[in-house]
Design a protein around this motif. Structure first.
Motif, PDB file in Angstrom:
ATOM      1  N   ALA A 160       0.825  -1.213   0.000  1.00  0.00           N
ATOM      2  CA  ALA A 160       0.000   0.000   0.000  1.00  0.00           C
ATOM      3  C   ALA A 160       0.858   1.261   0.000  1.00  0.00           C
ATOM      4  CB  ALA A 160      -0.942  -0.005   1.201  1.00  0.00           C
ATOM      5  N   LYS A 161       1.883   1.289   0.839  1.00  0.00           N
ATOM      6  CA  LYS A 161       2.734   2.473   0.916  1.00  0.00           C
ATOM      7  C   LYS A 161       3.463   2.725  -0.404  1.00  0.00           C
ATOM      8  CE  LYS A 161       3.617   2.996   5.842  1.00  0.00           C
ATOM      9  NZ  LYS A 161       4.673   3.129   6.863  1.00  0.00           N
ATOM     10  N   LEU A 162       3.990   1.671  -1.000  1.00  0.00           N
ATOM     11  CA  LEU A 162       4.713   1.844  -2.261  1.00  0.00           C
ATOM     12  C   LEU A 162       3.763   2.230  -3.392  1.00  0.00           C
ATOM     13  CD1 LEU A 162       7.319  -1.056  -2.052  1.00  0.00           C
ATOM     14  CD2 LEU A 162       7.679   1.389  -1.635  1.00  0.00           C
ATOM     15  N   ALA A 163       2.583   1.649  -3.414  1.00  0.00           N
ATOM     16  CA  ALA A 163       1.597   1.993  -4.444  1.00  0.00           C
ATOM     17  C   ALA A 163       1.175   3.457  -4.320  1.00  0.00           C
ATOM     18  CB  ALA A 163       0.387   1.073  -4.341  1.00  0.00           C
ATOM     19  N   ASN A 164       1.063   3.949  -3.094  1.00  0.00           N
ATOM     20  CA  ASN A 164       0.668   5.338  -2.875  1.00  0.00           C
ATOM     21  C   ASN A 164       1.795   6.321  -3.173  1.00  0.00           C
ATOM     22  OD1 ASN A 164      -1.971   4.783  -2.097  1.00  0.00           O
ATOM     23  ND2 ASN A 164      -1.415   4.522   0.048  1.00  0.00           N
ATOM     24  N   ALA A 165       3.041   5.896  -2.980  1.00  0.00           N
ATOM     25  CA  ALA A 165       4.174   6.800  -3.135  1.00  0.00           C
ATOM     26  C   ALA A 165       4.699   6.878  -4.565  1.00  0.00           C
ATOM     27  CB  ALA A 165       5.308   6.380  -2.202  1.00  0.00           C
ATOM     28  N   PHE A 166       4.463   5.819  -5.342  1.00  0.00           N
ATOM     29  CA  PHE A 166       5.017   5.759  -6.693  1.00  0.00           C
ATOM     30  C   PHE A 166       3.923   5.419  -7.691  1.00  0.00           C
ATOM     31  CE2 PHE A 166       8.397   4.722  -3.766  1.00  0.00           C
ATOM     32  CZ  PHE A 166       9.438   5.516  -4.212  1.00  0.00           C
ATOM     33  N   ASP A 167       4.029   5.998  -8.871  1.00  0.00           N
ATOM     34  CA  ASP A 167       3.127   5.647  -9.961  1.00  0.00           C
ATOM     35  C   ASP A 167       3.670   4.362 -10.581  1.00  0.00           C
ATOM     36  OD1 ASP A 167       1.222   5.648 -11.969  1.00  0.00           O
ATOM     37  OD2 ASP A 167       2.347   7.050 -13.226  1.00  0.00           O
ATOM     38  N   ALA A 168       3.328   3.244  -9.968  1.00  0.00           N
ATOM     39  CA  ALA A 168       3.916   1.958 -10.347  1.00  0.00           C
ATOM     40  C   ALA A 168       3.250   1.374 -11.584  1.00  0.00           C
ATOM     41  CB  ALA A 168       3.796   0.974  -9.193  1.00  0.00           C
ATOM     42  N   ARG A 169       4.078   1.007 -12.527  1.00  0.00           N
ATOM     43  CA  ARG A 169       3.591   0.256 -13.689  1.00  0.00           C
ATOM     44  C   ARG A 169       3.549  -1.226 -13.348  1.00  0.00           C
ATOM     45  NH1 ARG A 169       5.681   3.033 -19.048  1.00  0.00           N
ATOM     46  NH2 ARG A 169       5.234   5.171 -18.475  1.00  0.00           N
ATOM     47  N   HIS A 170       4.407  -1.595 -12.402  1.00  0.00           N
ATOM     48  CA  HIS A 170       4.438  -2.977 -11.919  1.00  0.00           C
ATOM     49  C   HIS A 170       4.932  -2.932 -10.478  1.00  0.00           C
ATOM     50  CE1 HIS A 170       5.027  -7.339 -11.971  1.00  0.00           C
ATOM     51  NE2 HIS A 170       6.199  -7.128 -11.389  1.00  0.00           N
ATOM     52  N   LEU A 171       4.246  -3.631  -9.588  1.00  0.00           N
ATOM     53  CA  LEU A 171       4.650  -3.713  -8.191  1.00  0.00           C
ATOM     54  C   LEU A 171       4.399  -5.128  -7.703  1.00  0.00           C
ATOM     55  CD1 LEU A 171       5.542  -2.590  -5.422  1.00  0.00           C
ATOM     56  CD2 LEU A 171       3.163  -1.843  -5.076  1.00  0.00           C
ATOM     57  N   MET A 172       5.459  -5.748  -7.203  1.00  0.00           N
ATOM     58  CA  MET A 172       5.321  -7.073  -6.607  1.00  0.00           C
ATOM     59  C   MET A 172       6.118  -7.089  -5.311  1.00  0.00           C
ATOM     60  SD  MET A 172       6.345 -10.887  -7.968  1.00  0.00           S
ATOM     61  CE  MET A 172       5.304 -10.739  -9.394  1.00  0.00           C
ATOM     62  N   VAL A 173       5.456  -7.460  -4.228  1.00  0.00           N
ATOM     63  CA  VAL A 173       6.105  -7.598  -2.928  1.00  0.00           C
ATOM     64  C   VAL A 173       5.971  -9.061  -2.533  1.00  0.00           C
ATOM     65  CG1 VAL A 173       6.120  -6.884  -0.512  1.00  0.00           C
ATOM     66  CG2 VAL A 173       5.535  -5.221  -2.298  1.00  0.00           C
ATOM     67  N   GLU A 174       7.120  -9.708  -2.359  1.00  0.00           N
ATOM     68  CA  GLU A 174       7.134 -11.134  -2.033  1.00  0.00           C
ATOM     69  C   GLU A 174       7.712 -11.340  -0.639  1.00  0.00           C
ATOM     70  OE1 GLU A 174       8.546 -13.671  -5.439  1.00  0.00           O
ATOM     71  OE2 GLU A 174       9.044 -11.675  -6.228  1.00  0.00           O
ATOM     72  N   ASN A 175       7.000 -12.085   0.183  1.00  0.00           N
ATOM     73  CA  ASN A 175       7.487 -12.437   1.509  1.00  0.00           C
ATOM     74  C   ASN A 175       8.421 -13.633   1.353  1.00  0.00           C
ATOM     75  OD1 ASN A 175       7.938 -13.240   4.133  1.00  0.00           O
ATOM     76  ND2 ASN A 175       5.797 -13.176   4.743  1.00  0.00           N
ATOM     77  N   LEU A 227      14.891   6.378  -1.722  1.00  0.00           N
ATOM     78  CA  LEU A 227      13.475   6.761  -1.823  1.00  0.00           C
ATOM     79  C   LEU A 227      12.580   5.691  -1.192  1.00  0.00           C
ATOM     80  CD1 LEU A 227      13.463   8.129  -5.492  1.00  0.00           C
ATOM     81  CD2 LEU A 227      13.240   9.483  -3.383  1.00  0.00           C
ATOM     82  N   ILE A 228      12.897   4.433  -1.448  1.00  0.00           N
ATOM     83  CA  ILE A 228      12.118   3.330  -0.865  1.00  0.00           C
ATOM     84  C   ILE A 228      12.293   3.298   0.644  1.00  0.00           C
ATOM     85  CG2 ILE A 228      11.803   0.822  -0.795  1.00  0.00           C
ATOM     86  CD1 ILE A 228      10.907   2.134  -3.460  1.00  0.00           C
ATOM     87  N   TYR A 229      13.542   3.439   1.109  1.00  0.00           N
ATOM     88  CA  TYR A 229      13.811   3.417   2.551  1.00  0.00           C
ATOM     89  C   TYR A 229      13.022   4.510   3.271  1.00  0.00           C
ATOM     90  CZ  TYR A 229      17.933   0.603   1.249  1.00  0.00           C
ATOM     91  OH  TYR A 229      18.782  -0.339   0.746  1.00  0.00           O
ATOM     92  N   LYS A 230      12.904   5.662   2.646  1.00  0.00           N
ATOM     93  CA  LYS A 230      12.162   6.767   3.260  1.00  0.00           C
ATOM     94  C   LYS A 230      10.679   6.411   3.402  1.00  0.00           C
ATOM     95  CE  LYS A 230      11.323  11.711   2.847  1.00  0.00           C
ATOM     96  NZ  LYS A 230      11.600  12.933   2.084  1.00  0.00           N
ATOM     97  N   VAL A 231      10.110   5.831   2.368  1.00  0.00           N
ATOM     98  CA  VAL A 231       8.689   5.459   2.394  1.00  0.00           C
ATOM     99  C   VAL A 231       8.428   4.351   3.420  1.00  0.00           C
ATOM    100  CG1 VAL A 231       6.818   4.446   1.028  1.00  0.00           C
ATOM    101  CG2 VAL A 231       8.262   6.216   0.031  1.00  0.00           C
ATOM    102  N   LEU A 232       9.384   3.436   3.552  1.00  0.00           N
ATOM    103  CA  LEU A 232       9.199   2.273   4.430  1.00  0.00           C
ATOM    104  C   LEU A 232       9.993   2.388   5.736  1.00  0.00           C
ATOM    105  CD1 LEU A 232       9.341  -0.602   1.774  1.00  0.00           C
ATOM    106  CD2 LEU A 232       7.329   0.569   2.713  1.00  0.00           C
ATOM    107  N   ALA A 233      10.297   3.597   6.159  1.00  0.00           N
ATOM    108  CA  ALA A 233      11.115   3.814   7.359  1.00  0.00           C
ATOM    109  C   ALA A 233      10.550   3.112   8.586  1.00  0.00           C
ATOM    110  CB  ALA A 233      11.277   5.304   7.624  1.00  0.00           C
TER     111      ALA A 233
END
Length: 118
Positions: free
Chosen positions: A9-24, A59-65
């Motif tokens: 959710a945070k990455l989708a809101n922070a970036f205009d993602a053309r592709h987003l995949m988060v894998e645990n 940029l990612i580290y800032k969003v996911l601090a």
């Protein structure tokens, strides 16, 4: 999947993602079952145009601090511009197997099998 959903959710809101995949990828490491500590993120965004790789990570580290200060122990980042993504064949590299930690420690292996983390 609460941490994973928050990251998405945070990455989708922070970036205009053309592709987003988060894998645990926690199951690949020495952590109790159902942990949310190790993630691989693939993010394709025009926001990365002209941005060096180190700055993309920052940029990612800032969003996911908050997540990085808490439950997330490791974050593998694969960040691409749309053009870079097209050149990869739209494939993210496989993650290596975990070689460290306490996998070789019999007492820790027993604790992990029981779901104890200490």
């Amino acid at each position: 999947m609460q941490v994973q959903n928050t990251i998405e959710a945070k990455l989708a809101n922070a970036f205009d993602a053309r592709h987003l995949m988060v894998e645990n990828e926690s199951h690949m490491h020495s952590v109790p079952p159902n942990s949310e500590t190790h993630f691989k993120v693939t993010l394709v965004s025009g926001a990365f145009n002209g941005v060096m790789k180190v700055k993309r990570h920052q940029l990612i580290y800032k969003v996911l601090a908050e997540e990085l200060a808490g439950p997330v122990h490791a974050l593998a980042l694969h960040l691409y511009t749309p053009e870079e993504w097209a050149k990869t064949g739209q494939a993210t590299p496989d993650s290596p197997n975990c070689m460290g930690g306490s996998k070789g420690d019999a007492s820790m292996a027993a604790k992990l099998k029981q779901g104890v983390n200490s």
